[in-house]
Design a protein around this motif. Sequence first.
Motif, short mmCIF file in Angstrom:
data_model
loop_
_atom_site.label_atom_id
_atom_site.label_comp_id
_atom_site.label_asym_id
_atom_site.label_seq_id
_atom_site.Cartn_x
_atom_site.Cartn_y
_atom_site.Cartn_z
N VAL A 46 -19.03 26.96 -4.54
CA VAL A 46 -18.07 25.81 -4.73
C VAL A 46 -18.62 24.49 -4.94
O VAL A 46 -18.01 23.91 -5.90
CB VAL A 46 -16.94 25.87 -3.38
CG1 VAL A 46 -16.04 24.86 -3.57
CG2 VAL A 46 -16.36 27.20 -3.30
N SER A 49 -19.87 24.77 -8.39
CA SER A 49 -18.65 24.77 -9.49
C SER A 49 -17.97 23.54 -9.73
O SER A 49 -17.33 23.04 -10.85
CB SER A 49 -17.66 25.89 -8.73
OG SER A 49 -16.51 26.14 -9.75
N LYS A 50 -17.81 22.90 -8.63
CA LYS A 50 -17.22 21.64 -8.47
C LYS A 50 -18.13 20.59 -9.56
O LYS A 50 -17.61 19.71 -10.35
CB LYS A 50 -16.93 20.91 -7.50
CG LYS A 50 -16.45 19.39 -7.35
CD LYS A 50 -16.42 19.02 -5.72
CE LYS A 50 -16.18 17.43 -5.71
NZ LYS A 50 -16.17 16.83 -4.58
N HIS A 53 -17.65 21.46 -13.17
CA HIS A 53 -16.44 21.00 -13.85
C HIS A 53 -16.36 19.75 -13.88
O HIS A 53 -15.84 19.11 -15.07
CB HIS A 53 -15.38 21.49 -12.54
CG HIS A 53 -13.84 20.87 -13.14
ND1 HIS A 53 -13.19 21.66 -13.94
CD2 HIS A 53 -12.99 20.04 -12.79
CE1 HIS A 53 -12.23 20.99 -14.31
NE2 HIS A 53 -11.82 20.10 -13.35
N LEU A 54 -17.22 18.69 -13.08
CA LEU A 54 -17.14 17.42 -13.56
C LEU A 54 -17.76 17.01 -14.49
O LEU A 54 -17.49 16.09 -15.27
CB LEU A 54 -17.66 16.53 -12.16
CG LEU A 54 -16.51 16.62 -10.85
CD1 LEU A 54 -17.23 16.00 -9.89
CD2 LEU A 54 -15.39 15.99 -11.58
N GLY A 64 -15.88 25.78 -14.53
CA GLY A 64 -16.04 25.58 -12.97
C GLY A 64 -14.99 26.42 -12.03
O GLY A 64 -15.52 26.32 -10.82
N THR A 65 -14.42 27.30 -12.57
CA THR A 65 -13.71 28.39 -12.03
C THR A 65 -14.48 29.59 -11.68
O THR A 65 -14.12 30.31 -10.70
CB THR A 65 -12.45 28.51 -12.56
OG1 THR A 65 -12.68 29.28 -13.73
CG2 THR A 65 -11.41 27.50 -12.58
N GLN A 68 -15.70 29.54 -7.77
CA GLN A 68 -14.73 30.00 -7.08
C GLN A 68 -14.44 31.28 -7.15
O GLN A 68 -13.95 31.96 -5.93
CB GLN A 68 -13.68 28.99 -7.31
CG GLN A 68 -13.73 27.70 -7.27
CD GLN A 68 -12.82 26.58 -7.42
OE1 GLN A 68 -11.79 26.95 -8.22
NE2 GLN A 68 -13.19 25.24 -7.64
#
Length: 109
Positions: A46, A49-50, A53-54, A64-65, A68
């Motif tokens: 996670v 992934s975060k 995504h950023l 970024g999913t 998850q």
Amino acid sequence: MPINYYIFLSIALFCIGIVGVLTRRNAIIIFMCIELMLNAVNLMFVAFSKMHHLAAGSGASTVGTDGQLFVFFIMVVAAAEVSVGLAIIVMMYRNIHSVDVNFLNRLKH
């Protein structure tokens, strides 16, 4: 929050799980430590992934999913593992009235 905090927390949780698996004799505690190691890996997925995504910016909404989704599937496998593992532990306790892992090694001979 910087990703370093997530990485250090995940490493700490994973190390606690390893120490618990290697030093404990109770099957239930060993089982809980394995679950702790799985949750440490989930936290790492996670966090990365975060971070991904950023780094991609706000234009891509589905970036970024993947991490998850991996976490979701790991949690499904962990739930199945819990049900099978606890059933084995309950049957072991019914037959030998102990959950000590060293006692199982004596049953081999």
